[in-house]
Design a protein around this motif. Structure first.
Motif, mmCIF file in Angstrom:
data_model
loop_
_atom_site.group_PDB
_atom_site.id
_atom_site.type_symbol
_atom_site.label_atom_id
_atom_site.label_comp_id
_atom_site.label_asym_id
_atom_site.label_seq_id
_atom_site.Cartn_x
_atom_site.Cartn_y
_atom_site.Cartn_z
ATOM 1 N N SER A 28 10.666 10.385 14.124
ATOM 2 C CA SER A 28 9.256 10.495 13.759
ATOM 3 C C SER A 28 9.103 11.765 12.929
ATOM 4 O O SER A 28 9.548 12.839 13.351
ATOM 5 N N HIS A 77 1.668 7.960 14.619
ATOM 6 C CA HIS A 77 1.644 8.216 16.050
ATOM 7 C C HIS A 77 1.024 9.586 16.281
ATOM 8 O O HIS A 77 1.315 10.541 15.556
ATOM 9 N N GLU A 123 6.464 7.022 11.106
ATOM 10 C CA GLU A 123 7.732 6.308 11.076
ATOM 11 C C GLU A 123 7.640 5.175 10.064
ATOM 12 O O GLU A 123 6.545 4.689 9.757
#
Length: 280
Positions: free
Chosen positions: A41, A77, A86
């Motif tokens: 990430s 996220h 991502e």
């Protein structure tokens, strides 16, 4: 860098989305096609830092990231007060398909005399599929000889290229063949119809003017590698590696490949260390 004006021109012309995708490609795959065990990430701060070093503003970077999420290129996220991103599975697959050629030692070489022919009429109802198909065909080296009919030098794995794009009934729209031209086909005439050789040479000349004698300064490896990869990717999307029989004797593809390989070798190790520091 010794060619300051050339690098400034590259910064002005670079698209933030392409830089983001290039950075994710390095984060996920490094300088090859083998992915890390888990996709990282990438924090917003890392992307702001990298693009900022290319004179891309924070506003432009945040706007680009929002658009990429909206278009299904990235997922976002939340980590406390900050965000991380991502690649979506579809974009990850697309990047993976291009890595072998992007970092190949001989990206313009193919099986001699072998061509891939693809017929794939896409109906209006699948307009989004048509757009994605065109993008993949361009990257895979296909040129259009007439509506819905493309050719590419060498053996292209069409099934791998399209298996996640043409599903269900749409899968039967594509017909692909590997083979050699035969009379009355004139391969030279087809090459000139499908590709603008003058434009291809100009693309190589521009790449060489910018990078052949470049001297990246210490401490600037990652942004310079991203610019180099962006320019190289554009060149590969333009030149599929046409057979030498249909090109001038001084065709510059070999010089371009040597230039990319040399600079990547100089910039890559330091850039990889910078990426590790940004992700941890």
């Amino acid at each position: 860098m010794s060619r300051g004006n050339d690098v400034e021109a590259a910064v002005r012309q670079v698209a933030p989305q392409e830089v983001v995708l290039g950075f994710f490609g390095l984060c996920v795959f490094g300088q090859g096609a083998t992915a890390r065990e888990t996709d990282p990430s990438v924090p917003t701060r890392a992307l702001l830092s990298v693009l900022g070093r290319l004179d891309i503003s924070e506003t432009a970077t945040r706007t680009t990231l929002n658009r990429m999420v909206h278009r299904g290129l990235l997922t976002r996220h939340k980590h406390g007060r900050t965000s991380a991103f991502e690649l979506t599975p579809e974009v990850r697959t697309l990047l993976a398909q291009g890595r072998n050629r992007l970092f190949s030692a001989a990206p313009f070489d193919h099986d001699p005399g072998i061509w891939t022919v693809l017929s794939c009429p896409i109906p209006e109802a699948l307009r989004n599929v048509r757009y994605q198909l065109q993008t993949r065909l361009t990257w895979a080296g296909f040129g259009s000889v007439q509506p819905h009919l493309w050719i590419a030098p060498g053996r292209v794995d069409v099934e791998a290229m399209l298996q996640d794009l043409l599903t269900g009934e749409a899968r039967h729209l594509a017909q692909a063949f590997h083979g050699t031209p035969t009379a009355p086909s004139d391969p030279g005439e087809l090459v000139h119809r499908a590709w603008d050789l003058t434009a291809l040479r100009a693309a190589h000349d521009a790449f060489l003017d910018r990078w052949e004698h470049a001297e990246p300064p210490p401490g600037d490896a990652l942004p310079q590698l991203l610019l180099l990869i962006d320019d190289w990717g554009r060149l590969l999307r333009s030149d599929p590696g046409l057979p030498a029989a249909y090109l001038d004797d001084d065709w510059p593809a070999a010089r371009s490949a040597q230039t990319f390989s040399h600079l990547r070798g100089r910039l890559g190790p330091t850039a990889e260390k910078e990426i590790d520091q940004l992700l941890h």
